[in-house]
Design a protein around this motif. Structure first.
Motif, PDB file in Angstrom:
ATOM      1  N   ILE A  35      40.949  45.994  38.179  1.00 50.18           N
ATOM      2  CA  ILE A  35      40.830  45.270  39.438  1.00 50.18           C
ATOM      3  C   ILE A  35      41.291  43.819  39.298  1.00 50.18           C
ATOM      4  O   ILE A  35      42.040  43.305  40.119  1.00 50.18           O
ATOM      5  N   TRP A  36      40.847  43.144  38.256  1.00 48.88           N
ATOM      6  CA  TRP A  36      41.034  41.700  38.164  1.00 48.88           C
ATOM      7  C   TRP A  36      42.064  41.227  37.131  1.00 48.88           C
ATOM      8  O   TRP A  36      42.689  40.186  37.307  1.00 48.88           O
ATOM      9  N   MET A  37      42.244  41.928  36.025  1.00 51.67           N
ATOM     10  CA  MET A  37      42.988  41.399  34.883  1.00 51.67           C
ATOM     11  C   MET A  37      44.451  41.027  35.160  1.00 51.67           C
ATOM     12  O   MET A  37      44.861  39.919  34.803  1.00 51.67           O
ATOM     13  N   PRO A  38      45.285  41.884  35.769  1.00 56.07           N
ATOM     14  CA  PRO A  38      46.687  41.491  35.940  1.00 56.07           C
ATOM     15  C   PRO A  38      46.863  40.176  36.710  1.00 56.07           C
ATOM     16  O   PRO A  38      47.652  39.323  36.334  1.00 56.07           O
ATOM     17  N   ASN A  39      46.098  40.011  37.771  1.00 57.40           N
ATOM     18  CA  ASN A  39      46.233  38.799  38.580  1.00 57.40           C
ATOM     19  C   ASN A  39      45.543  37.600  37.939  1.00 57.40           C
ATOM     20  O   ASN A  39      45.978  36.464  38.130  1.00 57.40           O
ATOM     21  N   LEU A  40      44.503  37.831  37.181  1.00 60.39           N
ATOM     22  CA  LEU A  40      43.872  36.738  36.440  1.00 60.39           C
ATOM     23  C   LEU A  40      44.829  36.200  35.375  1.00 60.39           C
ATOM     24  O   LEU A  40      44.946  34.990  35.189  1.00 60.39           O
TER      25      LEU A  40
END
Length: 142
Positions: free
Chosen positions: A120-125
């Motif tokens: 959910i979060w890692m690529p965009n973080l």
């Protein structure tokens, strides 16, 4: 040589701004869509194997597995997607027939994803963190 360094500085700066902007935009979209996301049970129907170059000098490559997952939406329709984060472990992380929890957006604004924090979060973080690093790199070149 001066022009090459100047071009690198501009490229790093624009790349950093772009990465940061896309990362923040996508994190905001996902944060806003959290309540709207629905959970479903998915099943891996196929595993796409990709070989990616890890070191261009030595030609060293690594194999990554990208699972294709099928799930049924709340309205009864079947959907299939290939998960965007590949697994590159030496032992198989995914197996055909394996059941996974999937999150999907009934409005279709976000692509389906495996229900995990990293998905959910890692690529965009990573994009949001890498952007300022590129910007500071441009300032360092300057």
């Amino acid at each position: 040589m001066r022009y090459v360094v100047g071009l690198m500085m501009v490229a790093f700066f624009l790349g950093g701004v772009g990465l940061f902007a896309v990362g923040v935009r996508e994190l905001t979209r996902r944060f806003g869509a959290r309540r709207r996301l629905r959970s479903a049970e998915g099943e891996i129907v196929r595993i796409e194997k990709r070989q990616e170059i890890m070191d261009s000098d030595s030609g060293r490559t690594a194999d990554f597995d990208y699972p294709e997952i099928r799930f049924r939406t709340g309205s009864g329709g079947d959907k299939t997607f290939i998960f965007e984060i590949g697994a590159g472990a030496r032992t198989a992380r995914y197996a055909i027939g394996q059941k996974l929890t999937v999150l999907y957006d009934p409005d279709g604004e976000l692509p389906p994803m495996i229900d995990s924090w990293a998905a959910i979060w890692m690529p965009n973080l990573i994009r949001t963190i890498a952007g300022p690093i590129f910007i500071f790199g441009a300032l360092f070149i300057y």
